[in-house]
Design a protein around this motif. Structure first.
Motif, PDB file in Angstrom:
ATOM      1  N   VAL A  25      27.919 -69.273  30.750  1.00  0.00           N
ATOM      2  CA  VAL A  25      27.583 -70.693  30.678  1.00  0.00           C
ATOM      3  C   VAL A  25      26.555 -70.951  29.565  1.00  0.00           C
ATOM      4  O   VAL A  25      26.704 -71.897  28.779  1.00  0.00           O
ATOM      5  CB  VAL A  25      27.076 -71.202  32.046  1.00  0.00           C
ATOM      6  N   LEU A  26      25.543 -70.112  29.484  1.00  0.00           N
ATOM      7  CA  LEU A  26      24.524 -70.294  28.441  1.00  0.00           C
ATOM      8  C   LEU A  26      25.106 -70.082  27.047  1.00  0.00           C
ATOM      9  O   LEU A  26      24.789 -70.828  26.115  1.00  0.00           O
ATOM     10  CB  LEU A  26      23.341 -69.356  28.683  1.00  0.00           C
ATOM     11  N   ILE A  63      35.134 -71.039  30.932  1.00  0.00           N
ATOM     12  CA  ILE A  63      34.306 -71.792  31.886  1.00  0.00           C
ATOM     13  C   ILE A  63      35.068 -72.495  33.005  1.00  0.00           C
ATOM     14  O   ILE A  63      34.444 -73.042  33.911  1.00  0.00           O
ATOM     15  CB  ILE A  63      33.418 -72.819  31.151  1.00  0.00           C
ATOM     16  N   ASN A  64      36.393 -72.468  32.981  1.00  0.00           N
ATOM     17  CA  ASN A  64      37.171 -73.184  33.996  1.00  0.00           C
ATOM     18  C   ASN A  64      38.082 -72.188  34.718  1.00  0.00           C
ATOM     19  O   ASN A  64      39.094 -71.744  34.171  1.00  0.00           O
ATOM     20  CB  ASN A  64      37.990 -74.289  33.321  1.00  0.00           C
ATOM     21  N   GLN A  65      37.711 -71.854  35.949  1.00  0.00           N
ATOM     22  CA  GLN A  65      38.446 -70.833  36.697  1.00  0.00           C
ATOM     23  C   GLN A  65      39.917 -71.211  36.901  1.00  0.00           C
ATOM     24  O   GLN A  65      40.803 -70.387  36.703  1.00  0.00           O
ATOM     25  CB  GLN A  65      37.776 -70.569  38.053  1.00  0.00           C
ATOM     26  N   GLU A  66      40.173 -72.449  37.281  1.00  0.00           N
ATOM     27  CA  GLU A  66      41.555 -72.874  37.542  1.00  0.00           C
ATOM     28  C   GLU A  66      42.407 -72.739  36.276  1.00  0.00           C
ATOM     29  O   GLU A  66      43.517 -72.205  36.317  1.00  0.00           O
ATOM     30  CB  GLU A  66      41.562 -74.325  38.033  1.00  0.00           C
ATOM     31  N   GLY A  82      28.476 -74.104  21.764  1.00  0.00           N
ATOM     32  CA  GLY A  82      29.399 -75.230  21.843  1.00  0.00           C
ATOM     33  C   GLY A  82      30.827 -74.799  22.142  1.00  0.00           C
ATOM     34  O   GLY A  82      31.723 -75.634  22.233  1.00  0.00           O
ATOM     35  N   ASP A  83      31.048 -73.494  22.317  1.00  0.00           N
ATOM     36  CA  ASP A  83      32.390 -72.979  22.610  1.00  0.00           C
ATOM     37  C   ASP A  83      32.638 -73.096  24.112  1.00  0.00           C
ATOM     38  O   ASP A  83      32.343 -72.185  24.885  1.00  0.00           O
ATOM     39  CB  ASP A  83      32.525 -71.530  22.151  1.00  0.00           C
ATOM     40  N   ILE A 135      37.233 -65.126  31.212  1.00  0.00           N
ATOM     41  CA  ILE A 135      36.776 -64.001  30.401  1.00  0.00           C
ATOM     42  C   ILE A 135      35.562 -64.439  29.592  1.00  0.00           C
ATOM     43  O   ILE A 135      35.372 -65.628  29.316  1.00  0.00           O
ATOM     44  CB  ILE A 135      37.884 -63.457  29.472  1.00  0.00           C
ATOM     45  N   ALA A 136      34.745 -63.466  29.226  1.00  0.00           N
ATOM     46  CA  ALA A 136      33.588 -63.732  28.387  1.00  0.00           C
ATOM     47  C   ALA A 136      34.033 -64.038  26.961  1.00  0.00           C
ATOM     48  O   ALA A 136      35.102 -63.603  26.525  1.00  0.00           O
ATOM     49  CB  ALA A 136      32.653 -62.523  28.391  1.00  0.00           C
ATOM     50  N   HIS A 137      33.215 -64.756  26.244  1.00  0.00           N
ATOM     51  CA  HIS A 137      33.459 -65.016  24.822  1.00  0.00           C
ATOM     52  C   HIS A 137      33.452 -63.683  24.069  1.00  0.00           C
ATOM     53  O   HIS A 137      32.564 -62.849  24.271  1.00  0.00           O
ATOM     54  CB  HIS A 137      32.335 -65.877  24.243  1.00  0.00           C
TER      55      HIS A 137
END
Length: 144
Positions: free
Chosen positions: A31-32, A45-48, A38-39, A59-61
Motif C-alpha cells: 500500500v505504501l 491493491i485489489n484482491q477481487e 502512484g502505481d 502480487i507485490a510491485h
C-alpha cells in the motif's frame, strides 16, 4: 563527506564479493509503495481483481524488489556513498504478501580507471529467483 558514514572504497572491493538483505513483504509495504509511486495497478491493491488474473491473487510491485537491490547497494555493498549508474532487471516470478525476499548483489567486474563496479543482482524467495539482472555503480577511491 564523513568517513565514518562511507561504505567500501574501490580499493576494498574484490570480484565475487557479495552482500544481501532480506525483507518479508507486508500489506503495508504494498500500500505504501503504491502511494509513494502512484502505481495503483489493481493487481497490487485489489484482491477481487487480482484473483481474476493469472496470478490468482495480489502480487507485490516488481520495482519493490528493485528497491531492495538498491538497499543492498546503498547500505551494504558497495555501501554509503555509492552512485547507481544503471540496472537491468528480469522479473521471473511473482512476489506475494508474506514472502520473504532476499536481495543479493555480487561483484562481477571492477573497472578501476572509470571507478565502476558491475554486479549481478538477484532477488529470491525460498531459493527461487524472482528477479535477476545486472547493475553498475560508481564507487569512490580511497582519499589520499
Amino acid at each position: 563527506m564523513s568517513q565514518d558514514l562511507h561504505g567500501y572504497y574501490l580499493e576494498d572491493l574484490v570480484v565475487g564479493q557479495s552482500a544481501s538483505y532480506a525483507k518479508t513483504i507486508t500489506e503495508a509495504d504494498i500500500v505504501l509503495f503504491a502511494g509513494i509511486t502512484g502505481d495503483d495497478n489493481p493487481i497490487h491493491i485489489n484482491q477481487e481483481f487480482a484473483e481474476s488474473t493469472m496470478f490468482k491473487g495480489r502480487i507485490a510491485h516488481g520495482m519493490f524488489c528493485a528497491g531492495l537491490i538498491s538497499c543492498v547497494a546503498g547500505t551494504r555493498l558497495p555501501g554509503p556513498g555509492v552512485v547507481y549508474v544503471d540496472q537491468n532487471l528480469k522479473f521471473r516470478a511473482p512476489v506475494r504478501i508474506g514472502d520473504t525476499v532476499t536481495a543479493t548483489l555480487t561483484i562481477r567486474e571492477i573497472n578501476v580507471e572509470r571507478r565502476r563496479v558491475t554486479c549481478d543482482t538477484a532477488c529470491t524467495v525460498k531459493g527461487k529467483t524472482v528477479v535477476d539482472g545486472q547493475a553498475t555503480f560508481m564507487v569512490d577511491k580511497r582519499p589520499a
